[in-house]
Design an enzyme around this catalytic site. Structure first.
Site, PDB file in Angstrom:
ATOM      1  N   SER A   1     -14.455  41.353  -4.974  1.00 23.67           N
ATOM      2  CA  SER A   1     -13.666  42.332  -5.415  1.00 23.67           C
ATOM      3  C   SER A   1     -12.109  42.168  -5.100  1.00 23.67           C
ATOM      4  CB  SER A   1     -14.147  43.749  -4.720  1.00 23.67           C
ATOM      5  OG  SER A   1     -13.119  44.878  -5.186  1.00 23.67           O
TER       6      SER A   1
ATOM      7  N   HIS B   1     -14.104  43.096  -0.402  1.00 21.72           N
ATOM      8  CA  HIS B   1     -12.908  43.262  -1.223  1.00 21.72           C
ATOM      9  C   HIS B   1     -11.689  42.911  -0.556  1.00 21.72           C
ATOM     10  CE1 HIS B   1     -10.236  45.846  -3.552  1.00 21.72           C
ATOM     11  NE2 HIS B   1      -9.480  46.156  -2.433  1.00 21.72           N
ATOM     12  N   SER B   2     -10.807  42.155  -1.422  1.00 19.38           N
ATOM     13  CA  SER B   2      -9.626  41.397  -1.181  1.00 19.38           C
ATOM     14  C   SER B   2      -9.544  40.333   0.042  1.00 19.38           C
ATOM     15  CB  SER B   2      -8.636  42.675  -0.696  1.00 19.38           C
ATOM     16  OG  SER B   2      -7.244  42.031  -0.558  1.00 19.38           O
ATOM     17  N   LEU B   3      -9.245  40.566   1.076  1.00 25.62           N
ATOM     18  CA  LEU B   3      -9.716  39.574   2.251  1.00 25.62           C
ATOM     19  C   LEU B   3     -10.979  39.517   2.585  1.00 25.62           C
ATOM     20  CD1 LEU B   3      -9.071  37.837   4.942  1.00 25.62           C
ATOM     21  CD2 LEU B   3      -8.918  40.255   6.173  1.00 25.62           C
TER      22      LEU B   3
END
Length: 257
Positions: A123, A96-98
Site C-alpha cells: 500500500s 503502508h508507505s515505508l
C-alpha cells in the site's frame, strides 16, 4: 491457529482485537512516522476471521527509549527474527508507505527460511525496483513539517502542538533516512500473490511504479486504486477491509484450506 495472547507479546508486536480462531494472521507495518495503533481499527474490522498483528517500530510511544533505526536492511533482519514465531500457520503481510518496503524485505527473508506469506499487500509505495530517494539531502525540521502537512494522515492538532512535534520529528527523520538509504538488491521473486493498493491522488506512487510490483512475484498480481491521496486507506477503510478479506480468502482457497 492463532493462540490468544495479550497486546504485548514482545516490544515489536501489538494485538488490538482477539481472534483466537482465525485461520490466517495479518502482520501490518506502519508508514514513516507511524506506529502500531494506526492499525487498531483494521484489527477490529477483520476480527475474528483474521488476526491482525501490528508492528511497533522502536523509538515511538511506549518504545520511546529504544534507539531509532536508520538502516532498513537491519530493521528487516531484526523484524524477521521477531516475527518468525508468528509464521507457523498461514500469514500475510500488509505494509503502508515505508511499511510496504519493510514488509517486502521481511517477506524475502521469511521466504528464504521456508516461511512464505500467503499474500503481500503493498500500500502507498511503488515497487522496490523503482525505489527513489525522498530527499536529496538530510531534511531540516521545516521540510519535514511541510511534508507531514502535505501528505495528510496527521491530526492537525498534533501538527499545531510544538511539544508533540518536537518528539515526532526525530522519529520521522530516522524513518526517511531508512527509506533514502535503502538500496534494492535483486534476488529471487516472492512466491505469493501481491496486491498493490494506492490512492488515485497519491502523487508519490505512479501507475508504472505500482505496476512494477508484478516483477517481484511468481504469484498473481493485481493493482487497485481508491479515491484519495497518500492516506486513502483512512477514508476508504471499509473498501480496504473488504479487499483484504477477499484476497486472503482467495489465497486460502489456492492453498486448499
Amino acid at each position: 491457529m492463532a493462540q490468544p495472547a495479550g497486546p504485548l507479546d514482545s516490544p515489536w508486536t501489538r494485538r488490538y482485537a482477539s481472534a483466537p480462531d482465525a485461520s490466517v494472521r495479518l502482520v501490518c507495518l506502519p508508514h514513516a512516522g507511524g506506529s502500531a495503533p494506526f492499525y487498531n481499527e483494521l484489527a477490529k474490522a477483520l476480527s475474528p476471521d483474521v488476526e491482525v498483528v501490528a508492528v511497533q517500530y522502536p523509538g515511538r510511544l511506549e518504545r520511546w527509549r529504544d534507539p531509532l533505526m536508520e538502516n532498513l536492511a537491519e530493521l528487516a533482519d531484526v523484524l524477521t527474527g521477531e516475527l518468525l514465531p508468528l509464521t507457523e500457520g498461514d500469514f500475510a503481510l500488509f505494509g503502508h508507505s515505508l511499511g510496504t518496503t519493510v514488509a517486502f524485505e521481511v517477506a524475502r527473508r521469511l521466504q528464504a527460511r521456508g516461511r512464505t506469506p500467503v499474500h503481500l499487500f503493498a500500500s502507498g509505495r511503488g515497487a522496490p525496483s523503482r525505489h527513489r530517494r525522498e530527499f536529496a539531502t538530510r531534511p531540516d525540521d521545516r521540510t519535514l513539517l511541510q511534508l507531514m502537512r502535505g501528505l495528510g494522515g496527521t491530526d492537525p492538532r498534533v501538527l499545531a502542538d510544538e511539544e508533540l512535534m518536537r518528539l515526532a520529528l526525530p522519529v520521522l527523520r530516522a524513518d526517511y533516512t531508512l527509506l533514502d538509504s535503502y538500496r534494492y538488491v535483486p534476488g529471487p521473486p516472492l512466491d505469493c500473490p501481491v496486491t498493490a493498493l494506492n490512492g488515485k491522488e497519491d502523487h508519490k506512487v505512479t501507475p508504472v511504479d505500482a505496476e512494477a510490483w508484478r516483477e517481484h512475484t511468481t504469484g498473481s498480481f493485481d493493482s487497485l486504486v481508491f479515491p484519495g491521496g497518500h492516506f486513502y486507506l483512512v477514508d476508504q477503510r471499509a473498501e480496504v477491509t473488504g479487499t483484504i478479506t477477499a484476497r486472503l480468502a482467495d489465497s486460502r482457497d489456492r492453498h486448499g484450506h
